[in-house]
Structures are given as C-alpha cells and as structure tokens.
Design a protein around this motif. Structure first.
Motif, PDB file in Angstrom:
ATOM      1  N   HIS A 194       0.833  -1.198   0.000  1.00  0.00           N
ATOM      2  CA  HIS A 194       0.000   0.000   0.000  1.00  0.00           C
ATOM      3  C   HIS A 194       0.869   1.250   0.000  1.00  0.00           C
ATOM      4  O   HIS A 194       2.058   1.199   0.326  1.00  0.00           O
ATOM      5  N   ASN A 196       0.868   5.275   1.269  1.00  0.00           N
ATOM      6  CA  ASN A 196       0.225   6.184   2.224  1.00  0.00           C
ATOM      7  C   ASN A 196       0.500   7.647   1.902  1.00  0.00           C
ATOM      8  O   ASN A 196       1.631   8.029   1.602  1.00  0.00           O
ATOM      9  N   PHE A 233      -7.216   6.472   9.882  1.00  0.00           N
ATOM     10  CA  PHE A 233      -6.890   6.008   8.529  1.00  0.00           C
ATOM     11  C   PHE A 233      -8.114   5.684   7.696  1.00  0.00           C
ATOM     12  O   PHE A 233      -9.213   5.463   8.224  1.00  0.00           O
ATOM     13  N   TYR A 235      -8.367   3.194   3.990  1.00  0.00           N
ATOM     14  CA  TYR A 235      -7.717   2.474   2.875  1.00  0.00           C
ATOM     15  C   TYR A 235      -8.735   2.251   1.778  1.00  0.00           C
ATOM     16  O   TYR A 235      -9.884   1.883   2.065  1.00  0.00           O
ATOM     17  N   VAL A 243      -3.459  -0.657  -3.173  1.00  0.00           N
ATOM     18  CA  VAL A 243      -4.228  -0.089  -2.073  1.00  0.00           C
ATOM     19  C   VAL A 243      -3.607   1.260  -1.711  1.00  0.00           C
ATOM     20  O   VAL A 243      -2.376   1.361  -1.545  1.00  0.00           O
ATOM     21  N   TYR A 244      -4.427   2.290  -1.631  1.00  0.00           N
ATOM     22  CA  TYR A 244      -3.971   3.606  -1.168  1.00  0.00           C
ATOM     23  C   TYR A 244      -4.541   3.866   0.223  1.00  0.00           C
ATOM     24  O   TYR A 244      -5.636   3.412   0.549  1.00  0.00           O
ATOM     25  N   GLU A 245      -3.763   4.590   1.008  1.00  0.00           N
ATOM     26  CA  GLU A 245      -4.178   4.942   2.366  1.00  0.00           C
ATOM     27  C   GLU A 245      -4.050   6.444   2.559  1.00  0.00           C
ATOM     28  O   GLU A 245      -3.054   7.048   2.146  1.00  0.00           O
ATOM     29  N   SER A 247      -3.970   8.902   5.907  1.00  0.00           N
ATOM     30  CA  SER A 247      -3.995   8.862   7.368  1.00  0.00           C
ATOM     31  C   SER A 247      -3.581  10.201   7.941  1.00  0.00           C
ATOM     32  O   SER A 247      -2.976  11.042   7.252  1.00  0.00           O
ATOM     33  N   ILE A 280      -8.402  -6.536   3.283  1.00  0.00           N
ATOM     34  CA  ILE A 280      -7.104  -6.482   2.613  1.00  0.00           C
ATOM     35  C   ILE A 280      -6.390  -7.778   2.965  1.00  0.00           C
ATOM     36  O   ILE A 280      -6.172  -8.061   4.146  1.00  0.00           O
TER      37      ILE A 280
END
Ligand SMILES: [Fe+2]
Length: 285
Positions: A194, A196, A233, A235, A243-245, A247, A280
C-alpha cells in the motif's frame, strides 16, 4: 550500515496510463508534475514528485529511499554487492527520468526493487492538489515480504531501519522520527502492498470516506484508528489492485533510546482500535 534518510518516491507500472492519471488526480487529489511520453509524475508535497505511473507491467513496483551523499551511495553499492545483492547503477537517462543526481537499484530479499537516490529534486513551488483533499505529503509504504523475519533483519541490520512495533509478524519500521516509513506485510508475492499519504486532519479522513464512496471506489478498511501509530486512517482501492491509504496523526518517536517496540495482535484488533475490519488480504495474515 546503509543510512536511509527518507522515502522518496514510488514507481508503478500500468497498462492504462490515462486511467491511472485520472485516478491519481481526480480521486487521490495529486498534482501532475510532468508528463513525459510513457510516464506521468505526480506531486503530493514540496518534492518534485513522489509517485510515478509508467507504461509497463502492473506488477512492476519500485520504492526509492534517499541517502545523504555520493560517498554513502557508493558505499551502499559496495556493501549490497558484498552480501549478494547485485546492484544496477542508474544511467544518466534514468537519473533524469527520476529527477535525482544519481541512484542505484537492487532487490531486497523478497525481490522488491529498491532504489537508493542521491539529491532528489525539490519542486520550488507550493503543492496544491486538484481538489481540497487535505493531503500534506507522501509518507510511507507497505511492502510485501515472503519471510518477515528475514526481511526485518535486512532492513534493520543492512539498513538503518528500527522496529517501532509488530502487528502479528509484520514489523512497522522507522528510519526517522515518524513511527513508520516502511511496513513489511507477510504474503506470497513481491511488490508494494500500500501507498500512504498523510492528511491534515481527521476531518479530512471522514471527508475522503464520503468522497470516495460517492464515486464508487471500493473502501477496503476504515475509517479507523491504528493502535500502533495512533493515526486515523482510510484504505481504498486504486488502479491495478494497488491499495492507497490516507492517514492523519501518525506519532513521532523523539526518544530513540527510550522506545521499546511493542507486539500487537494480528487483524483485526492490531490494526484498528475503533473496530473496523480490513478487507485487505495481507492485513488478515
Ligand atoms: Fe499504512
């Protein structure tokens, strides 16, 4: 010891450069820094770019870290070769593509392609995304590992990463004050797990949740709060299964000597203190 200063950029292959560009600008809220033929570069903070999508295999991922000097870059290359990691020295054209003065590339023990860069370029202009998302910058990645103990040893003994906490077998690693810049997630593949970006506030996380759901982008975890770093967060799914997060509120570790890493339970409790359950694969291991 290879002294990593910060994470610098991520490069991701895609067969749909236009689609990935639409996603990065309209959904993620990044700014196009440059389009150059087969690649598009995106800004998320004061740096010239922190993300690049290029025309290529969607399984082709690169993560780059900065070192302080050419001497350190040369020493890193020699050390990596010595312990059995063949090193590619960046060509002039490759350095120009990455907007760095010099770099080397190698593979970590799982087979992740890692670049060490010297003097990555700053933008000189204030970052402003394509929408008011609240992004303050690119901050960390999750990286796949096929052997968490082996790869933890690589990142902490060959490089200067320190374990801040474990979630199950997954180590969250810091290279500066930020709780984690790199997290290793056990799985059966290589690649970036992922990406972030930090947000200005918890409000931005909740706004993003509504924005993303309205556009039918799958939310895969959250909103929630990590008991490890205390970050709030969200996701969600990106192009090619990335996957992008987002936070906000990641803690910093000011007193290196006093910090003792902690063991947290694997999913779901080790990942979220608000009770969200991840969809995930690597967070369920
Ligand atoms: Fe993360």
């Amino acid at each position: 010891m290879i002294e990593l200063r910060d994470i610098t950029y991520v490069r991701l292959g895609t067969r749909d450069l236009e689609g990935a560009t639409r996603y990065a600008t309209q959904i993620l809220g990044l700014e196009v820094a440059e389009r150059s033929g087969q690649a598009v570069y995106f800004r998320s903070d004061a740096r010239e770019h922190t993300l690049c999508y290029f025309d290529g295999d969607p399984a082709d991922h690169v993560a780059a870290f900065e070192v302080a000097s050419r001497a350190e870059l040369d020493a890193a290359a020699a050390e990596l070769e010595r312990i059995g990691h063949p090193v590619h020295a960046g060509t002039r054209a490759e350095c120009e593509q990455r907007k760095v003065r010099d770099f080397i590339a190698f593979h970590d023990p799982t087979g992740n392609r890692i670049e060490l860069v010297w003097r990555p370029q700053m933008s000189g202009r204030r970052f402003h995304g394509t929408r008011d998302a609240g992004i303050t910058g690119f901050s960390h990645i999750g990286l796949c590992t096929t052997d968490a103990a082996r790869d933890e040893a690589f990142w902490t003994r060959v490089c200067n990463a320190r374990v801040s906490d474990h979630i199950g077998e997954a180590p969250l690693l810091r290279i500066g004050k930020v709780h984690h810049t790199l997290a290793l997630f056990p799985t059966d593949r290589k690649g970036i797990q992922h990406v972030n970006h930090q947000m200005a506030s918890t409000d931005d996380i909740q706004r993003a949740y509504n924005f993303i759901r309205e556009r039918n982008v799958p939310v895969v975890f959250g909103p929630g709060k990590h008991p490890t770093s205390s970050a709030r967060f969200l996701y969600f799914e990106g192009p090619d299964g990335m996957v992008y997060e987002y936070s906000s509120g990641v803690c910093e570790i000011d007193d290196e000597a006093a910090w003792r890493n902690r063991q947290f339970e694997a999913a779901p409790r080790g990942f979220c203190e608000w009770g969200a359950t991840p969809d995930i694969k690597e967070f369920k291991a």
